[in-house]
Design a protein around this motif. Structure first.
Motif, PDB file in Angstrom:
ATOM      1  N   GLN A  87      -1.402   6.932  14.601  1.00  0.00           N
ATOM      2  CA  GLN A  87      -2.691   6.293  14.838  1.00  0.00           C
ATOM      3  C   GLN A  87      -3.179   6.502  16.266  1.00  0.00           C
ATOM      4  OE1 GLN A  87      -2.191   2.231  13.515  1.00  0.00           O
ATOM      5  NE2 GLN A  87      -1.607   2.888  11.452  1.00  0.00           N
ATOM      6  N   ARG A  88      -2.233   6.515  17.221  1.00  0.00           N
ATOM      7  CA  ARG A  88      -2.630   6.689  18.612  1.00  0.00           C
ATOM      8  C   ARG A  88      -3.139   8.107  18.867  1.00  0.00           C
ATOM      9  NH1 ARG A  88       1.240   4.440  23.233  1.00  0.00           N
ATOM     10  NH2 ARG A  88       0.654   2.551  22.075  1.00  0.00           N
TER      11      ARG A  88
ATOM     12  N   GLU B 150      -9.684  10.941  11.815  1.00  0.00           N
ATOM     13  CA  GLU B 150      -9.551   9.735  11.002  1.00  0.00           C
ATOM     14  C   GLU B 150      -8.094   9.322  10.822  1.00  0.00           C
ATOM     15  OE1 GLU B 150     -13.516  10.209   8.115  1.00  0.00           O
ATOM     16  OE2 GLU B 150     -11.505  10.239   7.248  1.00  0.00           O
TER      17      GLU B 150
ATOM     18  N   ALA C 296      -6.559   8.643  17.231  1.00  0.00           N
ATOM     19  CA  ALA C 296      -7.645   8.048  18.013  1.00  0.00           C
ATOM     20  C   ALA C 296      -7.965   8.908  19.220  1.00  0.00           C
ATOM     21  CB  ALA C 296      -7.252   6.638  18.459  1.00  0.00           C
TER      22      ALA C 296
ATOM     23  N   GLN D 223      -7.063   4.806  25.083  1.00  0.00           N
ATOM     24  CA  GLN D 223      -6.522   5.011  23.740  1.00  0.00           C
ATOM     25  C   GLN D 223      -5.082   5.509  23.794  1.00  0.00           C
ATOM     26  OE1 GLN D 223      -9.499   7.737  22.329  1.00  0.00           O
ATOM     27  NE2 GLN D 223     -10.690   6.138  21.307  1.00  0.00           N
TER      28      GLN D 223
ATOM     29  N   GLU E 267     -13.142   1.399  19.332  1.00  0.00           N
ATOM     30  CA  GLU E 267     -13.524   2.804  19.207  1.00  0.00           C
ATOM     31  C   GLU E 267     -14.281   3.284  20.439  1.00  0.00           C
ATOM     32  OE1 GLU E 267     -15.604   3.434  15.580  1.00  0.00           O
ATOM     33  OE2 GLU E 267     -13.885   2.919  14.302  1.00  0.00           O
TER      34      GLU E 267
ATOM     35  N   GLY F 156      -3.570   2.665  21.778  1.00  0.00           N
ATOM     36  CA  GLY F 156      -3.915   2.982  20.391  1.00  0.00           C
ATOM     37  C   GLY F 156      -2.762   2.760  19.426  1.00  0.00           C
TER      38      GLY F 156
END
Length: 396
Positions: A69-70, A78, A73, A10, A3, A14
């Motif tokens: 998800q990438r 979230e 991020a 990222q 994180e 990510g």
């Protein structure tokens, strides 16, 4: 994934998930369904899907999940749900959470299809929509009511490039418990910190800067996990607006170079805007990075001083002069996309916003001479020379 990674890291790493072959480049799982070891496993998965389990491509897919998800991020959200297009993301974010009798407040300076959803589709099903000047906080204060369910706006408007104060509007909306939905396409996930500044939900047309090379359609809705999985996912997986695995792979590859491309494009856009400001063939030039822009101070605090990759030129002489300008360009292409590696010139009044009435166009500042210019990756000096030559042709 850490994180603590910065955005550029990222955007490259990510959401990575590798198969048993440990491939370097993300795999394309080009499948519409998935096989279960047993009937009992199939039953269990339909009751509750685990974090890395899949049922059907309309519900989710490993390649699509990597993209979700990438980008989540990168945005500081979230979770995310990827969609077939940017408009599927706008429609999904709004329609999934609204019902008859709900009230929405929206900025009126919007892309034509966004206006259509708010004016024609939501109202058809009993949602009340109030439009305001997005740059006027007093209008937001007057329009937001105790029963307002959501507010919606483009953080940088299309095509007149007004910049809306995310933090200030979010504060007003949150005071009555309304959800803040921000279309962040022009601001990009590179320059914007919309979630940190108060947005609850951020939508992108990944077709624009995220792909960045004119190859594929895509979109994404980003926000809290509870909203994405509890509200957005059920709506989209049953109505069918899912992103294809192949397009998700394209978007993953686009994210790897997003910061490099967008920073270079914004640098060129700033140079062009400064060089063209005050040109005798222009009524005005709109670029948030210019000190003369009405929201330039907000650009400094909200976007780190970056004015984005798009500028708008209002050419003297109206539509005829604008068309002469377009037809004289030799490097930029005439099209209706933006955020591409190629510079793109668009005449909004006859294309992207043509369905609006003349009164609406006048109210939004979409004049017959307005050209939206999406800056690509070409040499800045070449572009400037080409634009100046085309402006000379427009003035004939």
């Amino acid at each position: 994934m850490s994180e603590s990674w910065n955005k550029r890291t990222q955007a490259v790493h990510g959401g990575i998930r590798r198969s048993q072959y440990n491939e370097v480049s993300e795999a394309i799982f080009l499948t519409q369904g998935f096989v279960y070891d047993t009937a009992e496993q199939a039953e269990a998965r339909f009751i509750e899907t685990g974090p890395d389990e899949f049922i059907y491509a309309r519900y989710g897919n490993p390649t699509v999940a990597m993209f979700e998800q990438r980008i989540a991020a990168l945005e500081g959200a979230e979770d995310g749900f990827a969609t077939a297009s940017g408009m599927a993301a706008v429609n999904g974010a709004l329609t999934s959470m609204l019902k008859a009798g709900d009230h929405v407040v929206s900025a009126k300076a919007l892309f034509g299809s966004c206006l259509y959803i708010l004016e024609n589709i939501l109202t058809r099903y009993g949602v009340e929509v109030t439009f305001v000047d997005g740059t006027d906080l007093d209008q937001w204060k007057a329009a937001i009511r105790p029963d307002t369910k959501a507010v919606f706006f483009e953080s940088m408007s299309n095509p007149t490039l007004e910049v809306i104060d995310i933090r200030a509007v979010a504060e007003l909306a949150h005071a009555v418990g309304a959800t803040v939905i921000v279309d962040n396409v022009f601001s990009t996930p590179v320059f914007s910190q919309a979630i940190a500044q108060g947005a609850d939900v951020v939508v992108y047309s990944a077709t624009k800067h995220i792909d960045g090379q004119g190859r594929a359609l895509g979109g994404v809705i980003l926000g809290a996990k509870e909203f994405i999985r509890g509200t957005v996912e059920p709506y989209l997986k049953h109505t069918g607006g899912a992103l294809s695995p192949f397009n998700a792979w394209i978007m993953l590859k686009g994210l790897e170079t997003l910061a490099l491309r967008v920073n270079a494009q914004a640098e060129t856009a700033q140079k062009l805007a400064e060089a063209l400001e005050g040109h005798e063939a222009l009524e005005r030039i709109m670029y948030p990075g210019l000190k003369s822009h009405a929201q330039n101070a907000l650009v400094q605090s909200q976007l780190g001083g970056k004015g984005g990759t798009v500028l708008s030129l209002d050419i003297k002489g109206g539509k005829d002069a604008a068309f002469r300008f377009l037809n004289a360009l030799t490097i930029p292409v005439i099209s209706n996309n933006l955020g591409d590696a190629k510079s793109i010139a668009t005449h909004p009044a006859t294309t992207t916003h043509q369905r609006l009435s003349d009164a609406q166009k006048d109210e939004l500042g979409i004049t017959p001479g307005l050209i939206r210019f999406s800056v690509g990756l070409e040499d800045a000096d070449d572009l400037l020379e080409d634009i100046r030559r085309a402006l000379s042709a427009a003035a004939v």
